[in-house]
Design an enzyme around this catalytic site. Structure first.
Site, PDB file in Angstrom:
ATOM      1  N   ARG A  25       0.919  -1.048   0.009  1.00 10.16           N
ATOM      2  CA  ARG A  25      -0.085  -0.024  -0.054  1.00 10.16           C
ATOM      3  C   ARG A  25       0.605   1.151   0.006  1.00 10.16           C
ATOM      4  O   ARG A  25       0.479   2.199   0.557  1.00 10.16           O
ATOM      5  CB  ARG A  25      -0.994   0.004   1.195  1.00 10.16           C
ATOM      6  CG  ARG A  25      -2.111  -0.988   1.164  1.00 10.16           C
ATOM      7  CD  ARG A  25      -3.307  -0.425   0.352  1.00 10.16           C
ATOM      8  NE  ARG A  25      -4.186  -1.452   0.094  1.00 10.16           N
ATOM      9  CZ  ARG A  25      -5.358  -1.649   0.665  1.00 10.16           C
ATOM     10  NH1 ARG A  25      -5.693  -1.058   1.659  1.00 10.16           N
ATOM     11  NH2 ARG A  25      -6.148  -2.330   0.230  1.00 10.16           N
ATOM     12  N   ARG A  29      -4.205   6.383   0.598  1.00  9.84           N
ATOM     13  CA  ARG A  29      -4.496   7.414   1.370  1.00  9.84           C
ATOM     14  C   ARG A  29      -3.664   8.223   2.376  1.00  9.84           C
ATOM     15  O   ARG A  29      -3.811   9.587   2.654  1.00  9.84           O
ATOM     16  CB  ARG A  29      -5.840   7.245   2.023  1.00  9.84           C
ATOM     17  CG  ARG A  29      -6.876   6.844   1.256  1.00  9.84           C
ATOM     18  CD  ARG A  29      -8.046   6.205   1.913  1.00  9.84           C
ATOM     19  NE  ARG A  29      -7.493   4.871   2.429  1.00  9.84           N
ATOM     20  CZ  ARG A  29      -8.451   4.089   2.948  1.00  9.84           C
ATOM     21  NH1 ARG A  29      -9.548   4.238   2.937  1.00  9.84           N
ATOM     22  NH2 ARG A  29      -7.956   2.866   3.248  1.00  9.84           N
ATOM     23  N   ARG A  38      -7.829  11.256  -5.555  1.00 12.07           N
ATOM     24  CA  ARG A  38      -8.997  10.666  -5.148  1.00 12.07           C
ATOM     25  C   ARG A  38     -10.424  11.534  -4.909  1.00 12.07           C
ATOM     26  O   ARG A  38     -11.537  11.050  -4.796  1.00 12.07           O
ATOM     27  CB  ARG A  38      -8.815   9.649  -3.825  1.00 12.07           C
ATOM     28  CG  ARG A  38      -8.347   8.409  -3.930  1.00 12.07           C
ATOM     29  CD  ARG A  38      -9.526   7.390  -4.282  1.00 12.07           C
ATOM     30  NE  ARG A  38     -10.381   6.922  -3.047  1.00 12.07           N
ATOM     31  CZ  ARG A  38     -11.611   6.996  -3.011  1.00 12.07           C
ATOM     32  NH1 ARG A  38     -12.367   7.621  -4.166  1.00 12.07           N
ATOM     33  NH2 ARG A  38     -12.253   6.426  -2.177  1.00 12.07           N
ATOM     34  N   ASP A  74      -6.654  -3.650  -7.785  1.00  7.94           N
ATOM     35  CA  ASP A  74      -7.115  -3.902  -6.368  1.00  7.94           C
ATOM     36  C   ASP A  74      -7.275  -5.426  -6.810  1.00  7.94           C
ATOM     37  O   ASP A  74      -7.629  -6.022  -8.099  1.00  7.94           O
ATOM     38  CB  ASP A  74      -8.268  -3.399  -6.207  1.00  7.94           C
ATOM     39  CG  ASP A  74      -8.456  -3.892  -4.740  1.00  7.94           C
ATOM     40  OD1 ASP A  74      -8.119  -3.278  -3.834  1.00  7.94           O
ATOM     41  OD2 ASP A  74      -9.409  -4.681  -4.636  1.00  7.94           O
ATOM     42  N   TYR A 151     -14.083 -12.602   0.333  1.00  9.47           N
ATOM     43  CA  TYR A 151     -14.938 -11.554  -0.018  1.00  9.47           C
ATOM     44  C   TYR A 151     -15.962 -11.949  -0.927  1.00  9.47           C
ATOM     45  O   TYR A 151     -17.203 -11.389  -0.634  1.00  9.47           O
ATOM     46  CB  TYR A 151     -13.842 -10.591  -0.877  1.00  9.47           C
ATOM     47  CG  TYR A 151     -13.046  -9.716  -0.016  1.00  9.47           C
ATOM     48  CD1 TYR A 151     -13.227  -8.671   0.663  1.00  9.47           C
ATOM     49  CD2 TYR A 151     -11.633 -10.051  -0.094  1.00  9.47           C
ATOM     50  CE1 TYR A 151     -12.411  -7.894   1.569  1.00  9.47           C
ATOM     51  CE2 TYR A 151     -10.542  -9.387   0.799  1.00  9.47           C
ATOM     52  CZ  TYR A 151     -11.328  -8.335   1.676  1.00  9.47           C
ATOM     53  OH  TYR A 151     -10.303  -7.722   2.332  1.00  9.47           O
TER      54      TYR A 151
HETATM   55  O1  CP3 Z   1       0.247   0.383  -3.399  1.00  7.77           O
HETATM   56  C1  CP3 Z   1      -0.056  -0.818  -3.399  1.00  7.77           C
HETATM   57  O2  CP3 Z   1       0.298  -1.676  -2.374  1.00  7.77           O
HETATM   58  C2  CP3 Z   1      -0.880  -1.182  -4.641  1.00  7.77           C
HETATM   59  C3  CP3 Z   1      -2.368  -1.011  -4.270  1.00  7.77           C
HETATM   60  C4  CP3 Z   1      -3.076  -1.898  -3.762  1.00  7.77           C
HETATM   61  C5  CP3 Z   1      -4.413  -1.697  -3.405  1.00  7.77           C
HETATM   62  N1  CP3 Z   1      -5.511  -2.760  -2.988  1.00  7.77           N
HETATM   63  C6  CP3 Z   1      -5.368  -0.402  -3.602  1.00  7.77           C
HETATM   64  C7  CP3 Z   1      -6.501  -0.057  -2.771  1.00  7.77           C
HETATM   65  C8  CP3 Z   1      -3.115  -3.397  -3.505  1.00  7.77           C
HETATM   66  C9  CP3 Z   1      -1.645  -4.121  -3.628  1.00  7.77           C
HETATM   67  C10 CP3 Z   1      -4.362  -4.006  -3.224  1.00  7.77           C
HETATM   68  C11 CP3 Z   1      -4.707  -5.040  -2.794  1.00  7.77           C
HETATM   69  C12 CP3 Z   1      -5.701  -5.513  -1.941  1.00  7.77           C
HETATM   70  N2  CP3 Z   1      -7.116  -5.134  -2.184  1.00  7.77           N
HETATM   71  C13 CP3 Z   1      -5.825  -6.385  -0.885  1.00  7.77           C
HETATM   72  C14 CP3 Z   1      -4.379  -7.354  -0.261  1.00  7.77           C
HETATM   73  C15 CP3 Z   1      -3.810  -6.284   0.341  1.00  7.77           C
HETATM   74  C16 CP3 Z   1      -3.796  -6.360   1.744  1.00  7.77           C
HETATM   75  O3  CP3 Z   1      -4.212  -5.362   2.295  1.00  7.77           O
HETATM   76  O4  CP3 Z   1      -3.826  -7.588   2.392  1.00  7.77           O
HETATM   77  C17 CP3 Z   1      -6.943  -6.491  -0.461  1.00  7.77           C
HETATM   78  C18 CP3 Z   1      -7.422  -7.341   0.966  1.00  7.77           C
HETATM   79  C19 CP3 Z   1      -7.914  -5.710  -1.030  1.00  7.77           C
HETATM   80  C20 CP3 Z   1      -9.420  -5.405  -0.929  1.00  7.77           C
HETATM   81  C21 CP3 Z   1      -9.719  -4.083  -0.769  1.00  7.77           C
HETATM   82  N3  CP3 Z   1      -9.172  -3.104  -1.385  1.00  7.77           N
HETATM   83  C22 CP3 Z   1     -10.112  -3.457   0.660  1.00  7.77           C
HETATM   84  C23 CP3 Z   1     -10.460  -4.643   1.859  1.00  7.77           C
HETATM   85  C24 CP3 Z   1     -10.296  -2.391   0.517  1.00  7.77           C
HETATM   86  C25 CP3 Z   1     -10.764  -1.386   1.506  1.00  7.77           C
HETATM   87  C26 CP3 Z   1      -9.941  -1.283   2.711  1.00  7.77           C
HETATM   88  C27 CP3 Z   1      -9.276   0.224   2.642  1.00  7.77           C
HETATM   89  O5  CP3 Z   1      -8.025   0.316   2.995  1.00  7.77           O
HETATM   90  O6  CP3 Z   1     -10.126   0.855   2.463  1.00  7.77           O
HETATM   91  C28 CP3 Z   1      -9.745  -1.901  -0.683  1.00  7.77           C
HETATM   92  C29 CP3 Z   1      -9.718  -0.509  -1.110  1.00  7.77           C
HETATM   93  C30 CP3 Z   1      -8.053  -0.007  -1.746  1.00  7.77           C
HETATM   94  N4  CP3 Z   1      -7.365  -0.856  -2.537  1.00  7.77           N
HETATM   95  C31 CP3 Z   1      -7.628   1.111  -1.502  1.00  7.77           C
HETATM   96  C32 CP3 Z   1      -6.433   0.976  -1.921  1.00  7.77           C
HETATM   97  C33 CP3 Z   1      -5.391   2.151  -2.113  1.00  7.77           C
HETATM   98  C34 CP3 Z   1      -8.092   2.240  -0.525  1.00  7.77           C
HETATM   99  C35 CP3 Z   1      -8.089   3.399  -1.170  1.00  7.77           C
HETATM  100  C36 CP3 Z   1      -9.337   4.176  -1.355  1.00  7.77           C
HETATM  101  O7  CP3 Z   1     -10.491   4.082  -0.758  1.00  7.77           O
HETATM  102  O8  CP3 Z   1      -9.041   5.526  -1.975  1.00  7.77           O
END
Ligand code: CP3
Length: 342
Positions: A25, A29, A38, A74, A151
């Site tokens: 990540r 944010r 965003r 994602d 999920y």
């Molecule tokens: O920089 C990086 O690591 C690359 C980007 C990335 C995102 N998602 C962007 C994202 C990666 C590698 C992921 C993978 C991902 N997505 C995982 C596995 C990583 C982990 O945390 O174990 C999972 C479980 C997801 C599913 C997911 N996506 C969830 C549960 C959420 C909501 C939780 C949250 O943090 O809000 C997301 C949203 C998400 N994916 C965001 C980002 C940057 C949040 C950003 C936003 O709302 O602007």
């Protein structure tokens, strides 16, 4: 600046001039420049527009001394073309419209061609590679079946995975059919990512720590192994990551991966012992340490580096993703600290 191949060298357990570092990540944010984008686009818009996804992928590379870029995308993107539409809802995370709960639901899912239906992701990869001009390697990624299934079945984030496990234990045939589909699609998707230009891939099995070792072997490993085999055949390094996996690491390593990810719940040297020194390891600072104080964060990072003991094949990372409230300066300071240690 020359080509930085520290990360790829460490994946292959070759000697490096400094421990490579990147952060799960690392785009997101906690960065003001991400929040600015965003404010005008949804997360799915960013993922689906190669120019925006490229811009966001490069933000941490420009701002922090990381040794790899990770594709901005994602895990859940492949659900929609399989017939599982979802959205990201503010404050709730992902929300699946009609969760997968029955044999009939699984029968109605479809395989798809990632080169058609996720072509925007592949286009992002090509664009990012062009813009990076070899500064650092690009990591692609996808989810592992247990994490994706959790999920799809729960309908969103979960704390006990009760519905997931109910299907797993109650209807093992349906479970295996679902995970087999995920494995086929994810394997093919990772191959397509490598064809488009990613130089390493990470398999996220973020929530697999919810399983006992026996259940991991029965319900997750056969499917994850298939993905890891498909990824291995591409020739790029493969990172196999999960959290809460202290009791699973040994088995996860047998499932495959050139690099095994570990979280902070286990000391790095203990994790490496379990994984075997014939594999590389990635990790494993607690992401909350980046909230400060700084000296406590550095102590934690120093401890990890001492446990790695200069052995080739350590990639510094957090045990899980950067938290949104993390100060950017702390992430910058941590990367500098890791590079300065030997
Ligand atoms: O920089 C990086 O690591 C690359 C980007 C990335 C995102 N998602 C962007 C994202 C990666 C590698 C992921 C993978 C991902 N997505 C995982 C596995 C990583 C982990 O945390 O174990 C999972 C479980 C997801 C599913 C997911 N996506 C969830 C549960 C959420 C909501 C939780 C949250 O943090 O809000 C997301 C949203 C998400 N994916 C965001 C980002 C940057 C949040 C950003 C936003 O709302 O602007």
């Amino acid at each position: 600046m020359g080509v930085n191949d520290r990360f790829l060298r460490a994946c292959r357990r070759e000697p490096v001039d400094a421990t490579p570092v990147w952060f799960m990540r690392q785009a997101g944010r906690y960065m003001p420049e991400y929040r600015a984008i965003r404010a005008r686009h949804t997360l799915l818009d960013i993922c689906r527009q190669p120019e925006l996804a490229t811009q966001v992928t490069l933000q941490p590379v420009d701002r922090i001394d990381v040794d790899a870029a990770i594709l901005f995308s994602d895990l859940l993107l492949l659900l929609a073309p399989m017939g599982i539409p979802f959205d990201f809802v503010k404050g709730e995370g992902p929300v699946i419209e009609r969760p997968v709960r029955t044999a009939d639901d699984v029968d109605h899912l479809r395989q798809f061609e990632p080169r058609d239906e996720l072509s925007h992701v592949l286009e992002t990869i090509r664009l990012v590679r062009k813009e990076l001009e070899g500064r650092v390697p690009l990591i692609g990624f996808a989810g592992a079946p247990f994490t994706l299934a959790s999920y799809a079945i729960e309908g969103g984030p979960s704390s006990h995975y009760a519905k997931t496990k109910a299907l797993m234990y109650g209807e093992p045939k349906v479970w295996h059919k679902l995970c087999d589909m995920f494995a086929t699609i994810v394997g093919d998707y990772l191959v397509a990512q490598v064809e488009a230009g990613v130089q390493a891939v990470q398999i996220f099995d973020s929530w697999v720590g919810a399983l006992s070792p026996d259940d991991y072997r029965e319900f997750a490993l056969p499917h994850t192994s298939r993905i890891l085999e498909a990824a291995k055949a591409t020739g790029v390094p493969v990172i196999h990551f999960g959290t809460g996996t202290a009791t699973l690491l040994e088995t996860m390593a047998t499932a495959g991966g050139d690099v095994i990810g570990a979280d902070w719940r286990i000391p790095l040297d203990d994790a490496w012992q379990l994984i075997g020194h014939d594999r590389a390891i990635q990790g494993n600072l607690d992401p909350t340490l980046l909230l400060g104080p700084l000296d406590r964060m550095m102590d934690g990072a120093g401890d990890i580096l001492r446990r790695a003991a200069g052995r080739p094949g350590h990639i510094f990372n957090l045990g899980h993703g950067i938290l949104p409230e993390t100060p950017v300066e702390n992430v910058q300071a941590l990367a500098r600290f890791v590079h300065g240690q030997r």
